[in-house]
Scaffold this active site. Structure first.
Site, mmCIF file in Angstrom:
data_model
loop_
_atom_site.group_PDB
_atom_site.id
_atom_site.type_symbol
_atom_site.label_atom_id
_atom_site.label_comp_id
_atom_site.label_asym_id
_atom_site.label_seq_id
_atom_site.Cartn_x
_atom_site.Cartn_y
_atom_site.Cartn_z
ATOM 1 C CE1 TYR A 144 -2.958 3.108 1.348
ATOM 2 C CE2 TYR A 144 -2.017 2.755 3.522
ATOM 3 C CZ TYR A 144 -2.795 3.509 2.656
ATOM 4 O OH TYR A 144 -3.400 4.647 3.117
ATOM 5 C CG ASP A 229 -3.191 -2.835 7.803
ATOM 6 O OD1 ASP A 229 -4.407 -3.085 7.882
ATOM 7 O OD2 ASP A 229 -2.749 -1.742 7.421
ATOM 8 C CB ILE A 231 -7.455 -2.436 7.072
ATOM 9 C CG1 ILE A 231 -8.477 -1.308 6.922
ATOM 10 C CG2 ILE A 231 -6.671 -2.602 5.800
ATOM 11 C CD1 ILE A 231 -7.852 0.058 6.674
ATOM 12 C CE LYS A 271 -9.151 1.115 3.130
ATOM 13 N NZ LYS A 271 -9.025 2.171 2.132
HETATM 14 C C1 LIG Z 1 -3.504 -1.625 4.023
HETATM 15 C C2 LIG Z 1 -4.052 -0.331 4.507
HETATM 16 N N1 LIG Z 1 -3.740 0.091 5.741
HETATM 17 C C3 LIG Z 1 -4.205 1.258 6.206
HETATM 18 C C4 LIG Z 1 -5.004 2.089 5.431
HETATM 19 C C5 LIG Z 1 -5.514 3.384 6.003
HETATM 20 O O1 LIG Z 1 -6.830 3.224 6.442
HETATM 21 P P1 LIG Z 1 -7.645 4.289 7.309
HETATM 22 O O2 LIG Z 1 -8.586 4.974 6.384
HETATM 23 O O3 LIG Z 1 -8.391 3.473 8.325
HETATM 24 O O4 LIG Z 1 -6.672 5.201 7.939
HETATM 25 C C6 LIG Z 1 -5.350 1.682 4.142
HETATM 26 C C7 LIG Z 1 -6.184 2.543 3.283
HETATM 27 O O5 LIG Z 1 -6.301 2.386 2.106
HETATM 28 C C8 LIG Z 1 -4.864 0.444 3.677
HETATM 29 O O6 LIG Z 1 -5.161 -0.004 2.449
#
Ligand SMILES: Cc1ncc(COP(=O)(O)O)c(C=O)c1O
Length: 471
Positions: A144, A229, A231, A271
């Site tokens: 990312y 992570d 997410i 997400k």
């Molecule tokens: C892998 C990953 N980590 C963290 C984030 C950041 O997310 P947040 O909007 O919760 O700060 C993203 C956002 O695209 C992401 O893809």
């Protein structure tokens, strides 16, 4: 006049990932007002299930009006001082939601959870807690693009890539981990840990049990941390199913071990629930010292009380969360299929994926040269001529040119159709150009052959025979 921190360029703002967003902002596509504008396909946003949340809000008007279930105002309670430990009701609801996403195979303890303003803040806070300036974290590529900013910029930590390749579908291998570790040592960097995104952004794939085992063995042999992570954990829409790092620790009977204290999870509702604007993130750690340090640090990025209250009400409605998760997965699955099929009709394939809000798209055959310059040339054509903002693999530190991340959940189905039509006509026009160039070349060669004297012909045939004999 400004500090070196704000003037150094480790923020990554000049990456093509962010430049593409700027181009989109200047000329955004709108079906009616700007049908020739740029379509945003570089934003991992989930807009597919808003109606489900909106209808929940319609049926439960109290929380957004600062009222409790007895219809009494709680405005004052929410507006006054909030300490950095977060609302217990919200933390309890969030850990239950995290378990539900993992099929209740693992449970999470609300005391090990720290609330942060999104996963951005969670990742940075963990860096502050685990690494000194100049220490390194190893990250599998492609990763990312925001990590360059989130992990490095303010903390002074370094990222060393674990190079993964298309040969095995960008899977993490033991040798890639060892090579990255050696590379960090060569650069005289102290390795403090590995950070993975599971499921991966930008690959849209979840880590296999084998990869997770490798990671646990690696961090235990090197005595370092592992940040997972997760997410995108609620976006897994088809098999193989998602395996959280917590499940691996549990199955290996490591839950109360020293190793488990070095494993930390990052989560966010940006997400899975599609709420990036609400800034709701979390760190989950089995190490009480990390929880305590991160809690103190979270003062710099708290989740507002009314957001916590609203979300505690939504997430405590288990019938709703259950049906939301399953419906959202179904919608993502359909959208993913639509993109994969649409690209296929243009002769473009994607990495086989099971999760996320994007596909990892192989456009190597469309490059003018197999270089990152060739990739940028193609990317510029796609942004400016085709009118699609997608993210080039180089912005995700991919080691091979020609891969692009294409998002599919931040637009309507009609807009995705327009995007696919644009790609199709672009690929057709490239094919036509290549055909006519090929034709010109053939014509030129045949003109040249005709104008050659007869003896050159005989000589060349003779030479070909000789070399064939030699072979
Ligand atoms: C892998 C990953 N980590 C963290 C984030 C950041 O997310 P947040 O909007 O919760 O700060 C993203 C956002 O695209 C992401 O893809």
């Amino acid at each position: 006049m400004l500090s070196t921190k704000v003037t150094c360029n480790s923020h990554g703002q000049d990456s093509s990932y962010f430049l593409g967003w700027e181009e989109y902002e200047k000329n955004p596509y709108d079906e009616v007002k700007n049908p020739k504008g740029i379509i945003q396909m570089g934003l991992a946003e989930n807009q597919l299930s808003f109606d489900l949340l909106e209808s929940w809000l319609e049926n439960h008007p109290q929380p957004s009006a600062f009222k409790n279930q007895k219809n009494q105002s709680i405005f004052k309670e929410l507006a006054l001082f909030q300490d950095y430990h977060g609302l217990p009701a919200f933390k309890n609801a969030l850990v239950k939601f995290m378990s539900e996403i993992r099929g209740n195979t693992v449970t999470f303890d609300a005391n090990n959870l720290v609330l942060t303003a999104g996963a951005t803040s969670a990742n940075e806070t963990l860096m502050f807690c685990l690494a000194n300036p100049g220490d390194a974290f190893l990250l599998p590529t492609p990763y990312y693009p925001g990590f360059d900013r989130d992990l490095k910029w303010r903390t002074g930590a370094e990222i060393v890539p674990i190079h993964c390749s298309s040969i095995n579908g960008f899977k993490i291998t033991k040798s890639a981990l060892e090579d990255a570790y050696k590379q960090a040592e060569k650069q005289k960097l102290k390795v403090k840990g590995v950070l993975v995104t599971n499921p991966s952004n930008p690959l849209g794939t979840s880590l296999t049990l084998h990869e997770l085992d490798l990671l646990v063995n690696f961090i235990s042999s090197k005595n370092i941390h592992l940040i997972s992570d997760e997410i995108y954990s609620g976006t897994v829409f088809r098999s193989p199913s998602f395996i959280s790092i917590m499940e691996v620790l549990k199955n290996k009977n490591l839950m109360n071990s020293e190793i488990s204290k070095r494993v930390h999870i990052v989560y966010s509702l940006s997400k899975d629930l599609g709420l990036p604007g609400f800034r709701i993130g979390a760190i989950y750690s089995n190490d009480a010292r990390v929880v305590s340090a991160a809690t103190k640090m979270s003062s710099f990025g708290l989740v507002s009380s009314q957001t916590q209250y609203l979300l505690s009400e939504i997430l405590s409605d288990y019938n709703f969360t259950k049906s939301y998760l399953s419906e959202n997965r179904q919608r993502l699955k359909e959208r993913h299929e639509k993109l994969v099929k649409g690209l296929k009709t243009s002769g473009i394939t994607c990495l086989d994926s099971n999760s996320g809000l994007f596909c990892w798209v192989d456009m190597r055959h469309l490059l003018s040269s197999n270089t990152f310059e060739g990739e940028m040339e193609l990317w510029k054509k796609i942004v400016y001529e085709v009118g699609l903002n997608i993210s080039p693999g180089s912005s995700c530190h991919c080691s091979e040119p020609g891969w692009f991340r294409v998002c599919f959940a931040n637009m309507s189905e009609q807009t995705l159709d327009v995007a696919m039509q644009r790609i199709r006509s672009f690929v057709d026009s490239l094919a036509k150009k290549n055909m006519s160039r090929h034709q010109q070349l053939m014509n030129r060669n045949s003109r040249r052959t005709k104008s050659l004297p007869k003896w050159v012909f005989e000589l060349s045939f003779h030479q070909r025979d000789v070399s064939a004999d030699e072979r």
